[in-house]
Design a protein around this motif. Structure first.
Motif, PDB file in Angstrom:
ATOM      1  N   ARG A   7       0.826  -1.202   0.000  1.00  0.00           N
ATOM      2  CA  ARG A   7       0.000   0.000   0.000  1.00  0.00           C
ATOM      3  C   ARG A   7       0.865   1.259   0.000  1.00  0.00           C
ATOM      4  O   ARG A   7       2.087   1.178   0.173  1.00  0.00           O
ATOM      5  CB  ARG A   7      -0.957  -0.040   1.211  1.00  0.00           C
ATOM      6  CG  ARG A   7      -1.907  -1.230   1.134  1.00  0.00           C
ATOM      7  CD  ARG A   7      -2.889  -1.273   2.275  1.00  0.00           C
ATOM      8  NE  ARG A   7      -3.817  -0.161   2.290  1.00  0.00           N
ATOM      9  CZ  ARG A   7      -4.975  -0.134   1.640  1.00  0.00           C
ATOM     10  NH1 ARG A   7      -5.363  -1.165   0.922  1.00  0.00           N
ATOM     11  NH2 ARG A   7      -5.759   0.924   1.718  1.00  0.00           N
ATOM     12  N   ASP A   8       0.219   2.389  -0.173  1.00  0.00           N
ATOM     13  CA  ASP A   8       0.921   3.671  -0.262  1.00  0.00           C
ATOM     14  C   ASP A   8       1.730   3.943   1.010  1.00  0.00           C
ATOM     15  O   ASP A   8       1.202   3.819   2.120  1.00  0.00           O
ATOM     16  CB  ASP A   8      -0.145   4.760  -0.452  1.00  0.00           C
ATOM     17  CG  ASP A   8       0.464   6.074  -0.908  1.00  0.00           C
ATOM     18  OD1 ASP A   8       1.589   6.385  -0.459  1.00  0.00           O
ATOM     19  OD2 ASP A   8      -0.186   6.772  -1.706  1.00  0.00           O
ATOM     20  N   GLY A   9       2.984   4.337   0.817  1.00  0.00           N
ATOM     21  CA  GLY A   9       3.865   4.608   1.952  1.00  0.00           C
ATOM     22  C   GLY A   9       3.380   5.746   2.843  1.00  0.00           C
ATOM     23  O   GLY A   9       3.780   5.847   4.007  1.00  0.00           O
ATOM     24  N   GLU A  10       2.504   6.589   2.305  1.00  0.00           N
ATOM     25  CA  GLU A  10       1.984   7.708   3.124  1.00  0.00           C
ATOM     26  C   GLU A  10       1.243   7.188   4.353  1.00  0.00           C
ATOM     27  O   GLU A  10       1.127   7.885   5.360  1.00  0.00           O
ATOM     28  CB  GLU A  10       1.053   8.587   2.290  1.00  0.00           C
ATOM     29  CG  GLU A  10       1.802   9.407   1.263  1.00  0.00           C
ATOM     30  CD  GLU A  10       1.008  10.617   0.793  1.00  0.00           C
ATOM     31  OE1 GLU A  10      -0.159  10.729   1.173  1.00  0.00           O
ATOM     32  OE2 GLU A  10       1.596  11.432   0.060  1.00  0.00           O
ATOM     33  N   GLU A  11       0.739   5.957   4.252  1.00  0.00           N
ATOM     34  CA  GLU A  11       0.043   5.386   5.418  1.00  0.00           C
ATOM     35  C   GLU A  11       0.997   5.290   6.616  1.00  0.00           C
ATOM     36  O   GLU A  11       0.576   5.337   7.761  1.00  0.00           O
ATOM     37  CB  GLU A  11      -0.474   3.982   5.089  1.00  0.00           C
ATOM     38  CG  GLU A  11      -1.667   3.985   4.141  1.00  0.00           C
ATOM     39  CD  GLU A  11      -2.141   2.580   3.785  1.00  0.00           C
ATOM     40  OE1 GLU A  11      -1.433   1.606   4.113  1.00  0.00           O
ATOM     41  OE2 GLU A  11      -3.220   2.468   3.171  1.00  0.00           O
ATOM     42  N   ILE A  12       2.295   5.136   6.328  1.00  0.00           N
ATOM     43  CA  ILE A  12       3.263   4.957   7.414  1.00  0.00           C
ATOM     44  C   ILE A  12       3.626   6.276   8.100  1.00  0.00           C
ATOM     45  O   ILE A  12       3.731   6.345   9.311  1.00  0.00           O
ATOM     46  CB  ILE A  12       4.568   4.302   6.891  1.00  0.00           C
ATOM     47  CG1 ILE A  12       4.276   2.923   6.275  1.00  0.00           C
ATOM     48  CG2 ILE A  12       5.609   4.193   7.986  1.00  0.00           C
ATOM     49  CD1 ILE A  12       5.510   2.236   5.709  1.00  0.00           C
ATOM     50  N   TYR A  13       3.796   7.328   7.296  1.00  0.00           N
ATOM     51  CA  TYR A  13       4.373   8.523   7.928  1.00  0.00           C
ATOM     52  C   TYR A  13       3.503   9.771   7.929  1.00  0.00           C
ATOM     53  O   TYR A  13       3.849  10.766   8.567  1.00  0.00           O
ATOM     54  CB  TYR A  13       5.756   8.831   7.309  1.00  0.00           C
ATOM     55  CG  TYR A  13       5.725   9.400   5.909  1.00  0.00           C
ATOM     56  CD1 TYR A  13       5.666   8.556   4.812  1.00  0.00           C
ATOM     57  CD2 TYR A  13       5.774  10.763   5.689  1.00  0.00           C
ATOM     58  CE1 TYR A  13       5.654   9.056   3.532  1.00  0.00           C
ATOM     59  CE2 TYR A  13       5.764  11.282   4.403  1.00  0.00           C
ATOM     60  CZ  TYR A  13       5.699  10.419   3.325  1.00  0.00           C
ATOM     61  OH  TYR A  13       5.684  10.923   2.063  1.00  0.00           O
ATOM     62  N   LYS A  14       2.360   9.703   7.212  1.00  0.00           N
ATOM     63  CA  LYS A  14       1.560  10.925   7.102  1.00  0.00           C
ATOM     64  C   LYS A  14       0.143  10.778   7.636  1.00  0.00           C
ATOM     65  O   LYS A  14      -0.381  11.649   8.313  1.00  0.00           O
ATOM     66  CB  LYS A  14       1.439  11.290   5.620  1.00  0.00           C
ATOM     67  CG  LYS A  14       2.239  12.495   5.201  1.00  0.00           C
ATOM     68  CD  LYS A  14       1.872  12.842   3.768  1.00  0.00           C
ATOM     69  CE  LYS A  14       2.682  14.035   3.294  1.00  0.00           C
ATOM     70  NZ  LYS A  14       2.513  14.249   1.870  1.00  0.00           N
ATOM     71  N   MET A  15      -0.436   9.641   7.295  1.00  0.00           N
ATOM     72  CA  MET A  15      -1.884   9.522   7.392  1.00  0.00           C
ATOM     73  C   MET A  15      -2.481   9.857   8.760  1.00  0.00           C
ATOM     74  O   MET A  15      -3.519  10.475   8.860  1.00  0.00           O
ATOM     75  CB  MET A  15      -2.256   8.099   7.001  1.00  0.00           C
ATOM     76  CG  MET A  15      -3.703   7.916   6.753  1.00  0.00           C
ATOM     77  SD  MET A  15      -3.910   6.392   5.822  1.00  0.00           S
ATOM     78  CE  MET A  15      -5.642   6.174   6.036  1.00  0.00           C
ATOM     79  N   TRP A  16      -1.809   9.450   9.837  1.00  0.00           N
ATOM     80  CA  TRP A  16      -2.425   9.585  11.158  1.00  0.00           C
ATOM     81  C   TRP A  16      -1.919  10.786  11.939  1.00  0.00           C
ATOM     82  O   TRP A  16      -2.230  10.946  13.106  1.00  0.00           O
ATOM     83  CB  TRP A  16      -2.193   8.319  11.984  1.00  0.00           C
ATOM     84  CG  TRP A  16      -2.697   7.128  11.276  1.00  0.00           C
ATOM     85  CD1 TRP A  16      -1.956   6.190  10.634  1.00  0.00           C
ATOM     86  CD2 TRP A  16      -4.070   6.745  11.074  1.00  0.00           C
ATOM     87  NE1 TRP A  16      -2.773   5.252  10.058  1.00  0.00           N
ATOM     88  CE2 TRP A  16      -4.068   5.572  10.315  1.00  0.00           C
ATOM     89  CE3 TRP A  16      -5.297   7.305  11.468  1.00  0.00           C
ATOM     90  CZ2 TRP A  16      -5.240   4.926   9.944  1.00  0.00           C
ATOM     91  CZ3 TRP A  16      -6.457   6.666  11.104  1.00  0.00           C
ATOM     92  CH2 TRP A  16      -6.430   5.494  10.352  1.00  0.00           C
ATOM     93  N   TYR A  17      -1.098  11.602  11.317  1.00  0.00           N
ATOM     94  CA  TYR A  17      -0.451  12.677  12.060  1.00  0.00           C
ATOM     95  C   TYR A  17      -0.869  14.046  11.527  1.00  0.00           C
ATOM     96  O   TYR A  17      -1.159  14.197  10.347  1.00  0.00           O
ATOM     97  CB  TYR A  17       1.075  12.529  11.959  1.00  0.00           C
ATOM     98  CG  TYR A  17       1.561  11.183  12.394  1.00  0.00           C
ATOM     99  CD1 TYR A  17       1.648  10.873  13.754  1.00  0.00           C
ATOM    100  CD2 TYR A  17       1.913  10.200  11.475  1.00  0.00           C
ATOM    101  CE1 TYR A  17       2.077   9.618  14.165  1.00  0.00           C
ATOM    102  CE2 TYR A  17       2.349   8.956  11.886  1.00  0.00           C
ATOM    103  CZ  TYR A  17       2.425   8.665  13.223  1.00  0.00           C
ATOM    104  OH  TYR A  17       2.843   7.438  13.635  1.00  0.00           O
ATOM    105  N   GLU A  18      -0.834  15.034  12.427  1.00  0.00           N
ATOM    106  CA  GLU A  18      -1.147  16.380  12.003  1.00  0.00           C
ATOM    107  C   GLU A  18      -0.091  16.884  11.019  1.00  0.00           C
ATOM    108  O   GLU A  18      -0.368  17.529  10.034  1.00  0.00           O
ATOM    109  CB  GLU A  18      -1.156  17.286  13.233  1.00  0.00           C
ATOM    110  CG  GLU A  18      -2.419  18.095  13.353  1.00  0.00           C
ATOM    111  CD  GLU A  18      -2.491  18.745  14.696  1.00  0.00           C
ATOM    112  OE1 GLU A  18      -1.856  19.792  14.861  1.00  0.00           O
ATOM    113  OE2 GLU A  18      -3.160  18.174  15.591  1.00  0.00           O
ATOM    114  N   LYS A  19       1.182  16.535  11.343  1.00  0.00           N
ATOM    115  CA  LYS A  19       2.280  16.888  10.442  1.00  0.00           C
ATOM    116  C   LYS A  19       2.985  15.585  10.076  1.00  0.00           C
ATOM    117  O   LYS A  19       2.992  14.645  10.885  1.00  0.00           O
ATOM    118  CB  LYS A  19       3.280  17.789  11.161  1.00  0.00           C
ATOM    119  CG  LYS A  19       2.717  19.141  11.478  1.00  0.00           C
ATOM    120  CD  LYS A  19       3.778  19.982  12.147  1.00  0.00           C
ATOM    121  CE  LYS A  19       3.199  21.335  12.521  1.00  0.00           C
ATOM    122  NZ  LYS A  19       4.063  22.032  13.477  1.00  0.00           N
ATOM    123  N   PRO A  20       3.652  15.498   8.900  1.00  0.00           N
ATOM    124  CA  PRO A  20       4.349  14.261   8.542  1.00  0.00           C
ATOM    125  C   PRO A  20       5.371  13.880   9.610  1.00  0.00           C
ATOM    126  O   PRO A  20       6.027  14.754  10.181  1.00  0.00           O
ATOM    127  CB  PRO A  20       5.045  14.608   7.226  1.00  0.00           C
ATOM    128  CG  PRO A  20       4.277  15.758   6.685  1.00  0.00           C
ATOM    129  CD  PRO A  20       3.741  16.512   7.868  1.00  0.00           C
TER     130      PRO A  20
END
Ligand code: MRU
Length: 366
Positions: free
Chosen positions: A307-320
């Motif tokens: 899946r998209d790597g953004e799930e790891i470092y961006k998706m759940w956070y206000e900032k990356p």
């Protein structure tokens, strides 16, 4: 259960949107093939058996408006829609399993209609000269059967699974293989609910399950709602909980089990199995026979969704939480080698090693 993962009533396919949990309990109707595809792809509905249930009803709602003038044209539309839905996620075998069942049911209906053609006993009626409306009803009844069998299979897995557990046990689980992943009860959480009813007093530890947090958002939500004692831990705390003697058994679900007993489940399951072996803790995989894929020889042949790597470092956070552009590797599942699996709990009973023999026996048993 005091929520419904998915339901089909009054002609409406409705799912609980799991992307919004635990903060919002919102039910959404799926009407078109695009909506069904998107709901599966984005994990609004997820977990192997629930994906199969959604695929069955999803195929029906996608084709029920068809204006095909004969059965051959209708079959073409159904096939194309099934192939499209089947491409939404690759790992859980219940998706292709359910769609294949739907197509077989349609083919049986068509064969029946052709056989009786001209004999006066045709399944076509005065209002349904082409037989297409009857074919739609056959699809709906197959989707109902898939859903009802899932409910029954989970209930039975609960009964079989409970024979492996004792009152007061500490139980670790990874991801969500509960009621949210099935039509009702769940696979590996089914014995937990049954034990709760019987006063077993289990202490469940839920791994948060990065990156999509199914353990935190879903498992702890449904267990807490049901009044089960649940403690949320980060994935990297499982070894520590085991070392403290808090865990007496590990229970997990499965997305596809190969003929040799290798089981693909949510990423991180494999490391839990390795740790359980180190601490002599039994590791039980709950696998309805609809999730056993005898055509796949071993775990090496299972396609793992990335899946998209953004799930790891961006998706759940206000900032990356990592620098923009960082390289990522985001497999959604891993394969637990059969040698780490103490027993496989199915709705037909409990399989023990050697799995190459025991699984085949169970699958073919009536
Ligand atoms: O990506 P998900 O949330 O669909 O992954 C779900 C799992 O890995 C479950 O453990 C598995 O499907 C079994 S559900 C009874």
């Amino acid at each position: 259960m005091n929520f419904e993962t998915l339901s089909f009533r009054g002609g409406k396919l409705v799912i609980l949107d799991q992307t919004l949990l635990p903060n919002e309990e919102k039910y959404v109707e799926l009407r078109t093939k695009e909506e069904v595809y998107d709901a599966i792809k984005r994990l609004m509905v997820r977990g192997a058996p629930a994906i199969g249930d959604a695929a069955g009803y999803g195929l029906y709602v996608s084709v029920r408006g068809s204006e095909a003038s004969d059965l051959a044209a209708f079959r073409g539309e159904v096939l194309e829609t099934a192939e499209y839905l089947n491409s939404s996620r690759p790992t859980a075998v219940n998706l292709s399993w359910a769609l294949k069942r739907m197509l077989s049911r349609l083919d049986a209906y068509i064969a029946d209609a052709e056989k009786s053609d001209g004999s006066g006993t045709s399944s076509e009626t005065a209002d349904d000269k082409s037989g297409v409306e009857g074919a739609k009803q056959a699809l709906l009844s197959e989707a109902d059967a898939i859903f009802n069998e899932d409910v029954e299979s989970c209930r039975r897995m609960g009964e079989h699974g409970l024979t492996l557990l004792k009152p007061g046990m500490g139980i670790l689980t990874h991801c969500n293989a509960g009621a949210l992943a099935t039509a009702r009860y769940g696979t590996c959480l089914s014995p937990v609910y049954l034990g709760e009813e019987q006063g077993y007093g289990f202490h469940v530890f839920a791994d948060e399950t990065r990156p999509l947090l199914q353990g935190a958002r879903l498992t702890s939500w449904e267990l807490k709602k049901a009044g089960v004692d649940v403690t949320l831990i980060c994935d990297n705390m499982a070894a520590s909980a085991m070392r403290r003697g808090w865990i007496d058994a590990v229970v997990v679900g499965c997305d596809r089990m190969a003929a040799n007993g290798d089981g693909a489940n949510k990423i991180g399951t494999f490391q839990v199995a390795i740790m359980a072996r180190e601490y002599g803790i039994p590791f039980y995989m709950f696998v309805p026979t609809s999730t056993i894929d005898l055509e796949t020889d071993s775990g090496d042949d299972i396609v793992i969704e990335e899946r998209d790597g953004e799930e790891i470092y961006k998706m759940w956070y206000e900032k990356p939480m990592a620098p923009e552009g960082v390289k990522t590797f985001n497999p959604s599942f891993d394969v637990t080698d059969h040698k780490f699996i103490t027993a496989v709990v199915t709705e037909k009973g409990i399989a023990r090693p050697p799995y190459t023999e025991s699984l085949r026996r169970l699958v073919h048993e009536l």
